[in-house]
Design an enzyme around this catalytic site. Structure first.
Site, mmCIF file in Angstrom:
data_model
loop_
_atom_site.group_PDB
_atom_site.id
_atom_site.type_symbol
_atom_site.label_atom_id
_atom_site.label_comp_id
_atom_site.label_asym_id
_atom_site.label_seq_id
_atom_site.Cartn_x
_atom_site.Cartn_y
_atom_site.Cartn_z
ATOM 1 N N HIS A 40 5.997 -16.020 -11.924
ATOM 2 C CA HIS A 40 6.760 -14.783 -11.846
ATOM 3 C C HIS A 40 7.857 -14.534 -10.925
ATOM 4 O O HIS A 40 7.696 -13.847 -10.006
ATOM 5 C CB HIS A 40 5.817 -13.613 -12.303
ATOM 6 N N ASP A 85 15.596 -8.709 -20.506
ATOM 7 C CA ASP A 85 14.143 -9.179 -20.615
ATOM 8 C C ASP A 85 14.008 -10.025 -21.950
ATOM 9 O O ASP A 85 13.373 -9.725 -22.997
ATOM 10 C CB ASP A 85 13.187 -7.947 -20.737
ATOM 11 N N GLU A 120 11.468 -17.077 -14.728
ATOM 12 C CA GLU A 120 9.943 -17.464 -14.629
ATOM 13 C C GLU A 120 9.506 -18.367 -15.539
ATOM 14 O O GLU A 120 9.681 -18.324 -16.759
ATOM 15 C CB GLU A 120 9.431 -16.228 -15.173
HETATM 16 O O1 TA6 Z 1 9.032 -10.519 -16.321
HETATM 17 C C1 TA6 Z 1 8.877 -10.320 -17.627
HETATM 18 C C2 TA6 Z 1 7.644 -9.105 -17.821
HETATM 19 O O2 TA6 Z 1 6.872 -9.132 -18.697
HETATM 20 C C3 TA6 Z 1 8.497 -7.733 -18.054
HETATM 21 O O3 TA6 Z 1 8.487 -7.440 -19.304
HETATM 22 C C4 TA6 Z 1 8.136 -6.718 -16.914
HETATM 23 O O4 TA6 Z 1 6.914 -6.193 -17.691
HETATM 24 C C5 TA6 Z 1 7.635 -7.590 -15.816
HETATM 25 O O5 TA6 Z 1 6.829 -8.602 -16.422
HETATM 26 C C6 TA6 Z 1 6.719 -7.134 -14.616
HETATM 27 O O6 TA6 Z 1 5.546 -6.757 -15.239
HETATM 28 P P1 TA6 Z 1 4.545 -6.089 -14.326
HETATM 29 O O7 TA6 Z 1 3.214 -6.197 -14.865
HETATM 30 O O8 TA6 Z 1 4.577 -6.737 -12.989
HETATM 31 O O9 TA6 Z 1 5.096 -4.842 -13.940
#
Ligand code: TA6
Length: 304
Positions: free
Chosen positions: A162, A206, A267
């Site tokens: 991520h 997203d 990611e």
């Molecule tokens: O980056 C994709 C994602 O799934 C977004 O939808 C957002 O939720 C992000 O991850 C961050 O997730 P987190 O659980 O770290 O707040």
């Protein structure tokens, strides 16, 4: 010194360039800094928790065994929290594996995970070993993951790096080579073919780009200059995320609130479906990042 270990972090420095280094927090084996020739390349929230109280907001959190929140009540990963438990478990530092380029490894097994959390995955019947290798070469930075099924039961999992990149101004940034890819838009809950020759960012974004051919190098281009060239091995999908104004306000650990202007997540992962690993089987994948490059257009952006 090429590798320095403290109680909570490991810092590796390029032996041939003291101004290039990577800092990895043992909590989540989260890369929280990648400095290339004196310049920080990753975005880390000013309010990121680095004390193990919650997953790090920024850097490269590791997503395993599930991406997002599984909605299939029959699936082993359904009881797990968003993005699983790899990013909120303290990994073991396994030491330096190579001198030049400088590479270090971190490991995670069921014994390293909070047991209440671990037992949410398949009622704790799955046994696994994760080994993360972080390599800092002169002009590239690579994170590789190896997942081994060390138990008797087959399991399914997602994996995703991520990665939060630092950008000068996200509204000046473009992302290449995702045109014509099939994407699932998490905001619209719709699947469509990406038509934009280059992605641009002027609102919350997203999207999960599925099965993007490996030979396509995903790039972040800022006012004509390549900031990032991303090469993937065994990671067919790529999530692109910017929370924009409202989502940034809604995250307590996202600071400064205008920080969405200076960050962009690209990611690489295997998240569109689950990987199945039978007993004794290993799965290996990696992302290699080069902080520059020539703009490579690998899609037919001139087609009507
Ligand atoms: O980056 C994709 C994602 O799934 C977004 O939808 C957002 O939720 C992000 O991850 C961050 O997730 P987190 O659980 O770290 O707040």
């Amino acid at each position: 010194m090429a590798v320095e270990e403290t109680d909570t972090q490991v810092i590796i420095t390029n032996p041939s360039d003291p101004n290039s280094s990577v800092t990895i927090l043992k909590y989540g084996a989260t890369v929280i800094s990648w400095i290339y020739k004196g310049e920080e390349k990753l975005w880390l929230s000013d309010d990121a928790k680095l004390d193990g109280s919650k997953p790090v907001r920024g850097g490269i959190p590791l997503v395993f065994p599930v991406f997002g929140k599984c909605k299939d009540a029959s699936h082993d990963t359904e009881p797990l929290p968003q993005h699983g438990f790899a990013r909120n478990s303290t990994w073991q530092f396994l030491g330096q594996v190579t001198e030049s380029p400088c590479a270090v490894q971190f490991g995670l097994g069921p014994e390293d995970v909070d047991q209440e959390l671990y037992k949410k995955w398949g009622k704790g019947r799955h046994d696994f070993t994760l080994v993360l290798t972080v390599t800092l070469a002169d002009d590239t930075f690579t994170t590789q993951i190896e997942v081994e099924n060390t138990g008797a039961s087959t399991f399914e999992f997602n994996w995703l790096f991520h990665t939060y990149y630092r950008v000068e101004d996200v509204t000046d940034s473009l992302v290449t080579n995702l045109m014509d890819s099939t994407c699932y838009d998490q905001l619209l809950a719709t699947t469509y073919q990406e038509k934009a020759p280059m992605l641009s960012f002027h609102e919350e974004f997203d999207r999960i780009y599925k099965k993007v051919e490996e030979e396509k190098h995903i790039q972040i281009v800022d006012k004509g200059k390549v900031l990032v060239t991303l090469e993937r091995e065994n990671l067919p999908d790529a999530v692109v995320w910017n929370p924009w104004i409202e989502k940034s306000k809604g995250m307590a650990d996202f600071a400064p609130k205008l920080g969405y202007m200076n960050m962009l997540c690209i990611e690489p992962g295997h998240v569109a479906d689950f990987i199945t690993l039978t007993r004794g089987e290993k799965w290996i994948a990696s992302q290699k990042i080069t902080p520059f490059g020539e703009i490579r257009v690998q899609t037919d952006i001139y087609s009507v």
